[in-house]
Design a protein around this motif. Structure first.
Motif, mmCIF file in Angstrom:
data_model
loop_
_atom_site.group_PDB
_atom_site.id
_atom_site.type_symbol
_atom_site.label_atom_id
_atom_site.label_comp_id
_atom_site.label_asym_id
_atom_site.label_seq_id
_atom_site.Cartn_x
_atom_site.Cartn_y
_atom_site.Cartn_z
ATOM 1 N N LEU A 5 0.792 -1.230 0.000
ATOM 2 C CA LEU A 5 0.000 0.000 0.000
ATOM 3 C C LEU A 5 0.824 1.281 0.000
ATOM 4 O O LEU A 5 0.305 2.333 -0.378
ATOM 5 C CB LEU A 5 -0.949 0.007 1.207
ATOM 6 C CG LEU A 5 -2.083 -1.004 1.178
ATOM 7 C CD1 LEU A 5 -2.959 -0.846 2.424
ATOM 8 C CD2 LEU A 5 -2.935 -0.833 -0.071
ATOM 9 N N SER A 6 2.078 1.228 0.438
ATOM 10 C CA SER A 6 2.880 2.460 0.495
ATOM 11 C C SER A 6 3.006 3.142 -0.865
ATOM 12 O O SER A 6 2.832 4.363 -0.972
ATOM 13 C CB SER A 6 4.265 2.168 1.078
ATOM 14 O OG SER A 6 4.181 1.908 2.455
ATOM 15 N N PRO A 7 3.310 2.413 -1.948
ATOM 16 C CA PRO A 7 3.330 3.091 -3.257
ATOM 17 C C PRO A 7 1.983 3.685 -3.638
ATOM 18 O O PRO A 7 1.924 4.747 -4.272
ATOM 19 C CB PRO A 7 3.734 1.966 -4.222
ATOM 20 C CG PRO A 7 4.467 0.977 -3.370
ATOM 21 C CD PRO A 7 3.763 1.021 -2.042
ATOM 22 N N PHE A 8 0.889 3.018 -3.254
ATOM 23 C CA PHE A 8 -0.449 3.538 -3.542
ATOM 24 C C PHE A 8 -0.667 4.879 -2.848
ATOM 25 O O PHE A 8 -1.098 5.863 -3.472
ATOM 26 C CB PHE A 8 -1.503 2.527 -3.084
ATOM 27 C CG PHE A 8 -2.917 3.041 -3.146
ATOM 28 C CD1 PHE A 8 -3.636 3.003 -4.322
ATOM 29 C CD2 PHE A 8 -3.523 3.572 -2.008
ATOM 30 C CE1 PHE A 8 -4.947 3.488 -4.379
ATOM 31 C CE2 PHE A 8 -4.818 4.059 -2.049
ATOM 32 C CZ PHE A 8 -5.529 4.013 -3.244
ATOM 33 N N PHE A 9 -0.359 4.943 -1.546
ATOM 34 C CA PHE A 9 -0.527 6.201 -0.814
ATOM 35 C C PHE A 9 0.477 7.252 -1.284
ATOM 36 O O PHE A 9 0.187 8.449 -1.240
ATOM 37 C CB PHE A 9 -0.392 5.960 0.689
ATOM 38 C CG PHE A 9 -1.555 5.224 1.288
ATOM 39 C CD1 PHE A 9 -2.848 5.705 1.156
ATOM 40 C CD2 PHE A 9 -1.361 4.036 1.988
ATOM 41 C CE1 PHE A 9 -3.927 5.023 1.705
ATOM 42 C CE2 PHE A 9 -2.440 3.354 2.537
ATOM 43 C CZ PHE A 9 -3.718 3.842 2.387
#
Length: 445
Positions: free
Chosen positions: A89-93
């Protein structure tokens, strides 16, 4: 009426001026510096609490889970669910951070973490059926991972905007706070567990982020950093950049270098060096403590002298420490003092590698022809480094466990040391090539 407040810097690591919008009735002409300091202090304390929350699981959660019939493999899966979620999820956020808003992400992540940590203390009330226990634990860990991904991405971006001249120092202080949390978390968790059982540690840890919501809301800048969301083409440009991927891999290896010992070190200390089980925890402190101290030094020095020399030296020192921690059969026979000193060297090298890497990645992003200014790239880079951090947390124990299943500890350490040394030489070669072609992406004094 809008008022613009700027933070100027001549360093290559700077982020463009930070724009803060005041309300119509606000008459302030300058953002008080103490608000920046307090906002960053709250971020550091949240990083400390977050690290405590994850490290308190070790002393008593496996015991509680085993009593409900959960296997060791499933316990590992429950613990790994959160960092796995952060990796995804870090790349998404990072990509959508400019649309969501850095300030909003930080506040929501604090709420999610506080609630999910507190609720995790209730899983001990679930009946003896293992399936329900496992499902609820994994769901709560996924929520914790979601909150963690939001927190790291937003706190890195915010801290960079508040102190664009001192990115290395900012990262060093954040790492010191996190390292302290990991170091004392097990002791705090064990003490609270003795006082109030399984529920109390999680309620206490979960309450801290919730209590910090109000001061965080007060001290955070009144609005977000004005950035554009990157196009898919710009993101692909970042992710296809070899220097960006190379430094991201350095982050993974730096965190994996410490995580490697999680599943392998205790048996080696007890069986090979005959260290009493009760004293193995003291040996485990050597690496993290030196890591925290080195992070304080590596940050400001990399701001002054450049990032790349510290990253290269860190990888080479870390790799050398792995050759000595066993030590390798061709170097010497196992000795406790040599193992402790080598573990401390590994912590020192990991700090030199990880702390300057964020500023280096920002400089790489700045040098790429994406069509966006640096403040628009910050949240994406924050997402990448947050994902790399958790990838290292996941891969270190896994790689260490797999290697020691087939090889002894000394041989496994030598293999991992060779990987670190090879990466250090690769970064050195990359730096020489960049200088040869005139692409100076590293910071300069």
């Amino acid at each position: 009426m809008e008022e613009n407040y700027t933070i100027q810097s001549k360093s290559e690591t700077e982020v463009k001026p930070l724009l803060l919008k005041s309300s119509v009735s606000a008459q302030r002409k300058n953002l008080p510096r103490f608000k920046n300091v307090l906002a960053f202090a709250v971020c550091c304390f949240l990083n400390f609490v977050l690290s405590c929350a994850f490290s308190i699981l070790g002393p008593f959660f496996p015991i509680e889970a085993a009593q409900k019939g959960v296997s060791s493999t499933l316990i590992g899966s429950i613990v790994s669910a959160s960092p796995f979620c952060v990796v995804i999820l870090s790349p998404f956020f990072g990509y959508y951070g400019s649309s969501i808003g850095v300030r909003f992400m930080l506040l929501i992540s604090t709420l999610v973490l506080g609630v999910s940590f507190s609720l995790f203390g209730l899983v001990s009330k679930i009946g003896e059926e293992g399936g329900t226990f496992i499902a609820i634990c994994i769901i709560l860990r996924l929520f914790q991972g979601t909150g963690t991904a939001m927190f790291f991405t937003s706190s890195y971006a915010l801290s960079t905007a508040l102190y664009p001249k001192n990115i290395g120092l900012v990262m060093g202080l954040l790492e010191v706070a996190g390292g302290m949390g990991f170091a004392i978390g097990p002791a705090v968790g064990s003490g609270l567990y003795e006082l109030g059982g399984f529920l109390l540690p999680f309620v206490v840890i979960g309450a801290c982020p919730l209590f910090l919501l109000v001061p965080l809301y007060i001290f955070l800048p009144d609005s977000d950093i004005p950035v554009q969301r990157l196009s898919s083409r710009a993101v692909c440009t970042l992710l296809r950049s070899f220097p960006m991927l190379c430094i991201a891999l350095c982050n993974v290896l730096a965190l994996a270098a410490l995580g490697f010992f999680t599943s392998t070190f205790s048996p080696f200390l007890v069986n090979k060096l005959h260290v009493p089980v009760a004293r193995t925890g003291l040996v485990f402190l050597a690496g993290p403590v030196v890591y925290m101290l080195a992070a304080l030094v590596a940050g400001p020095l990399s701001d002054k002298f450049g990032t790349r020399p510290f990253i290269i030296c860190g990888l080479l020192v870390c790799g050398s420490g792995y050759f000595l921690v066993g030590p390798a059969d061709f170097i010497a026979s196992p000795r406790l003092w040599l193992t402790i000193v080598s573990f401390a060297l590994i912590g020192f090298g990991a700090a030199l590698t990880f702390v300057p890497a964020y500023a280096d990645m920002l400089n790489i992003a700045k040098s790429l022809d994406t069509g966006y200014n640096l403040e628009s790239l910050t949240t994406v880079v924050s997402g990448i480094i947050s994902s790399a951090l958790s990838c290292g947390d996941l891969s270190g124990p896994f790689v260490g466990g797999v290697l020691t299943d087939y090889l002894d500890f000394q041989t496994s350490a030598v293999i991992f040391g060779e990987i670190l040394l090879a990466q250090g030489l690769l970064v050195l070669l990359l730096t020489l090539v960049e200088r040869r072609v005139g692409k100076h992406t590293e910071t300069s004094p």
